[in-house]
Design an enzyme around this catalytic site. Structure first.
Site, mmCIF file in Angstrom:
data_model
loop_
_atom_site.group_PDB
_atom_site.id
_atom_site.type_symbol
_atom_site.label_atom_id
_atom_site.label_comp_id
_atom_site.label_asym_id
_atom_site.label_seq_id
_atom_site.Cartn_x
_atom_site.Cartn_y
_atom_site.Cartn_z
ATOM 1 N N TYR A 58 -16.956 4.499 -13.698
ATOM 2 C CA TYR A 58 -16.609 3.504 -12.680
ATOM 3 C C TYR A 58 -17.161 3.877 -11.293
ATOM 4 O O TYR A 58 -17.239 3.025 -10.418
ATOM 5 C CB TYR A 58 -15.084 3.299 -12.585
ATOM 6 C CG TYR A 58 -14.391 2.950 -13.886
ATOM 7 C CD1 TYR A 58 -15.114 2.597 -15.025
ATOM 8 C CD2 TYR A 58 -13.012 2.982 -13.998
ATOM 9 C CE1 TYR A 58 -14.488 2.305 -16.225
ATOM 10 C CE2 TYR A 58 -12.373 2.673 -15.197
ATOM 11 C CZ TYR A 58 -13.126 2.355 -16.310
ATOM 12 O OH TYR A 58 -12.487 2.067 -17.496
ATOM 13 N N LYS A 239 -6.194 -4.647 -13.972
ATOM 14 C CA LYS A 239 -7.025 -4.397 -12.790
ATOM 15 C C LYS A 239 -6.905 -5.566 -11.823
ATOM 16 O O LYS A 239 -6.965 -6.734 -12.226
ATOM 17 C CB LYS A 239 -8.492 -4.225 -13.211
ATOM 18 C CG LYS A 239 -9.485 -4.162 -12.048
ATOM 19 C CD LYS A 239 -10.154 -5.494 -11.774
ATOM 20 C CE LYS A 239 -11.054 -5.468 -10.555
ATOM 21 N NZ LYS A 239 -11.629 -6.799 -10.246
ATOM 22 N N VAL A 241 -8.098 -6.289 -7.423
ATOM 23 C CA VAL A 241 -8.342 -5.825 -6.057
ATOM 24 C C VAL A 241 -7.676 -6.777 -5.058
ATOM 25 O O VAL A 241 -7.852 -6.630 -3.855
ATOM 26 C CB VAL A 241 -9.858 -5.746 -5.751
ATOM 27 C CG1 VAL A 241 -10.507 -4.642 -6.556
ATOM 28 C CG2 VAL A 241 -10.565 -7.085 -5.991
ATOM 29 N N ARG A 245 -2.040 -10.223 -6.166
ATOM 30 C CA ARG A 245 -2.027 -10.064 -7.631
ATOM 31 C C ARG A 245 -1.570 -8.659 -8.030
ATOM 32 O O ARG A 245 -0.871 -8.499 -9.033
ATOM 33 C CB ARG A 245 -3.417 -10.314 -8.201
ATOM 34 C CG ARG A 245 -3.842 -11.768 -8.149
ATOM 35 C CD ARG A 245 -5.273 -11.874 -8.606
ATOM 36 N NE ARG A 245 -5.704 -13.246 -8.780
ATOM 37 C CZ ARG A 245 -6.948 -13.583 -9.068
ATOM 38 N NH1 ARG A 245 -7.886 -12.645 -9.224
ATOM 39 N NH2 ARG A 245 -7.275 -14.842 -9.216
ATOM 40 N N ASN A 249 1.521 -8.310 -10.482
ATOM 41 C CA ASN A 249 1.387 -7.703 -11.810
ATOM 42 C C ASN A 249 2.413 -6.605 -12.089
ATOM 43 O O ASN A 249 2.617 -6.238 -13.248
ATOM 44 C CB ASN A 249 -0.032 -7.145 -11.991
ATOM 45 C CG ASN A 249 -1.073 -8.247 -12.032
ATOM 46 O OD1 ASN A 249 -0.748 -9.425 -12.162
ATOM 47 N ND2 ASN A 249 -2.348 -7.875 -11.913
HETATM 48 N N1 NAP Z 1 -11.549 2.388 -21.917
HETATM 49 C C1 NAP Z 1 -12.389 1.386 -21.799
HETATM 50 O O1 NAP Z 1 -13.404 1.297 -22.510
HETATM 51 C C2 NAP Z 1 -12.120 0.324 -20.780
HETATM 52 C C3 NAP Z 1 -12.890 -0.850 -20.769
HETATM 53 C C4 NAP Z 1 -12.589 -1.803 -19.810
HETATM 54 C C5 NAP Z 1 -11.550 -1.606 -18.910
HETATM 55 N N2 NAP Z 1 -10.833 -0.442 -18.939
HETATM 56 C C6 NAP Z 1 -9.716 -0.189 -17.988
HETATM 57 O O2 NAP Z 1 -8.763 -1.256 -18.102
HETATM 58 C C7 NAP Z 1 -8.584 -1.866 -16.835
HETATM 59 C C8 NAP Z 1 -8.239 -3.335 -16.974
HETATM 60 O O3 NAP Z 1 -9.241 -4.028 -17.715
HETATM 61 P P1 NAP Z 1 -10.222 -5.088 -17.049
HETATM 62 O O4 NAP Z 1 -10.405 -4.763 -15.626
HETATM 63 O O5 NAP Z 1 -11.449 -5.141 -17.881
HETATM 64 O O6 NAP Z 1 -9.477 -6.490 -17.266
HETATM 65 P P2 NAP Z 1 -8.055 -7.151 -16.882
HETATM 66 O O7 NAP Z 1 -7.198 -6.199 -16.170
HETATM 67 O O8 NAP Z 1 -7.555 -7.795 -18.120
HETATM 68 O O9 NAP Z 1 -8.501 -8.341 -15.931
HETATM 69 C C9 NAP Z 1 -8.989 -8.116 -14.643
HETATM 70 C C10 NAP Z 1 -9.364 -9.484 -14.040
HETATM 71 O O10 NAP Z 1 -8.200 -10.295 -13.923
HETATM 72 C C11 NAP Z 1 -8.025 -10.700 -12.560
HETATM 73 N N3 NAP Z 1 -6.581 -10.669 -12.295
HETATM 74 C C12 NAP Z 1 -5.800 -9.571 -12.120
HETATM 75 N N4 NAP Z 1 -4.533 -9.934 -11.904
HETATM 76 C C13 NAP Z 1 -4.491 -11.280 -11.933
HETATM 77 C C14 NAP Z 1 -3.458 -12.234 -11.761
HETATM 78 N N5 NAP Z 1 -2.197 -11.859 -11.511
HETATM 79 N N6 NAP Z 1 -3.782 -13.561 -11.847
HETATM 80 C C15 NAP Z 1 -5.040 -13.937 -12.116
HETATM 81 N N7 NAP Z 1 -6.064 -13.078 -12.293
HETATM 82 C C16 NAP Z 1 -5.799 -11.750 -12.197
HETATM 83 C C17 NAP Z 1 -8.801 -9.696 -11.741
HETATM 84 O O11 NAP Z 1 -9.285 -10.302 -10.560
HETATM 85 P P3 NAP Z 1 -9.229 -9.619 -9.076
HETATM 86 O O12 NAP Z 1 -9.514 -8.152 -9.231
HETATM 87 O O13 NAP Z 1 -10.305 -10.353 -8.358
HETATM 88 O O14 NAP Z 1 -7.871 -9.874 -8.535
HETATM 89 C C18 NAP Z 1 -9.959 -9.366 -12.676
HETATM 90 O O15 NAP Z 1 -10.974 -10.350 -12.583
HETATM 91 C C19 NAP Z 1 -9.924 -1.599 -16.129
HETATM 92 O O16 NAP Z 1 -9.878 -1.828 -14.748
HETATM 93 C C20 NAP Z 1 -10.167 -0.164 -16.539
HETATM 94 O O17 NAP Z 1 -9.353 0.709 -15.766
HETATM 95 C C21 NAP Z 1 -11.089 0.511 -19.869
#
Ligand code: NAP
Length: 283
Positions: A58, A239, A241, A245, A249
């Site tokens: 990251y 996730k 920023v 939100r 969350n």
């Molecule tokens: N181990 C792995 O291979 C792997 C792979 C992917 C991710 N990860 C980890 O998992 C974490 C979460 O996964 P992810 O970031 O892919 O997806 P996620 O958390 O499912 O979704 C993040 C997205 O949702 C939006 N969001 C967040 N809260 C919201 C809300 N209350 N209402 C509407 N939209 C909302 C965010 O927008 P904004 O940020 O613009 O608010 C962002 O675009 C990552 O950040 C990382 O730490 C691990």
């Protein structure tokens, strides 16, 4: 800067099989730069989060570590996870990658160190796991685990080392509910941690079923999905920023889903990934 007391109820801890515990809900910071991560983590800590999930990939370990240090929150109350990236697998490279992550975070030993993907085709994940076992035995990291491991990968490292990872961080959301893998984890005592818990923009938050459950409880779709994760017993690292939100969350402890809500969400499983298939990536 000192973080003010959180206004939300505290996030419950989940016991891990090595005797430690981690908060069930944390902040993910994928695709966020150092400055963005610093701001997001500071907002999250003020809102009551105590766990942050980062990775060498990251590129924001410096920002994450800075926000943790600047918070004024005692280190023992904070949990930081980082991960060894695919091209750093193998004993020597993993040891170097670990040292570099520790230096960038600059908060002492990480609480949890994960193998990011098995990449079975490289044939290095067993040696990489042995290296993590050594780091833990030497007291250089509190807990060790894996990410994106399928049952066959788990079996190989456990048979080889006798050491069971404390958790497996995998893609998991209402469109990919991972029932078989969760049951496998439960038999082993491995905690399931959901990445992309909100579906990472795959439409879960706009799904009519989720939206209607949210309306009924007067909460947001994201809160319904996160409450579902917590009640399922999975750990989740949403996730964001966006300050509103980030706070939304973690504000998921003031309502309860009904059995009918569960039935409706269970019906959304399509086995549909937003990320790579772990059996294909690096195979
Ligand atoms: N181990 C792995 O291979 C792997 C792979 C992917 C991710 N990860 C980890 O998992 C974490 C979460 O996964 P992810 O970031 O892919 O997806 P996620 O958390 O499912 O979704 C993040 C997205 O949702 C939006 N969001 C967040 N809260 C919201 C809300 N209350 N209402 C509407 N939209 C909302 C965010 O927008 P904004 O940020 O613009 O608010 C962002 O675009 C990552 O950040 C990382 O730490 C691990």
């Amino acid at each position: 800067m000192t973080t003010s007391a959180p206004t939300q109820p505290p996030v419950p801890d989940v016991a891990l099989l090595d005797g430690t515990a981690v908060p069930q809900l944390g902040l993910g910071v994928y695709k966020v730069d150092d400055e963005g991560a610093r701001d997001a983590v500071a907002t999250a800590l003020a809102a009551g989060y105590r766990l942050v999930d980062t990775a060498r990939l990251y590129g924001n370990e410096v920002g994450v570590g800075r926000a943790l240090r600047e918070s004024g929150i005692p280190r023992e109350e904070l949990h930081v996870t980082t991960k060894v990236w695919n091209d750093d697998q193998g004993r020597e490279r993993t040891l170097r990658a670990f040292d570099a992550s520790v230096a960038r975070l600059d908060v002492g030993p990480p609480d949890l160190y994960l193998i990011h993907w098995p990449c079975a085709g490289r044939g290095l994940y067993v040696e990489t796991w042995q290296t993590l076992v050594g780091l833990r035995e030497d007291g250089r990291v509190r807990s060790i685990g894996v990410s994106n491991f399928q049952p066959a990968h788990l079996t190989r490292i456990i048979e080889d080392s006798g050491v069971v990872p404390v958790l497996n961080q995998v893609e998991l959301h209402p469109y990919l509910q991972q029932r078989a893998l969760r049951e496998h984890h439960a038999r082993l005592g491995v905690a399931t941690q959901a990445w992309a818990p909100l579906g990472a923009g795959n439409g879960v938050l706009e799904d009519p079923v989720i939206v209607s459950v949210a309306r009924r409880h007067r909460v947001t779709p994201a809160q319904v999905v996160l409450r579902w994760h917590l009640d399922l017993g999975t750990l989740a690292i949403p996730k964001s920023v966006t300050p509103g939100r980030i706070r939304e969350n973690v504000d998921v402890f003031g309502f309860e889903l009904t059995d009918e809500d569960y039935r409706l969400v269970a019906g959304l499983d399509r086995g549909e990934r937003v990320g790579p298939d772990p059996d294909v990536l690096g195979a």
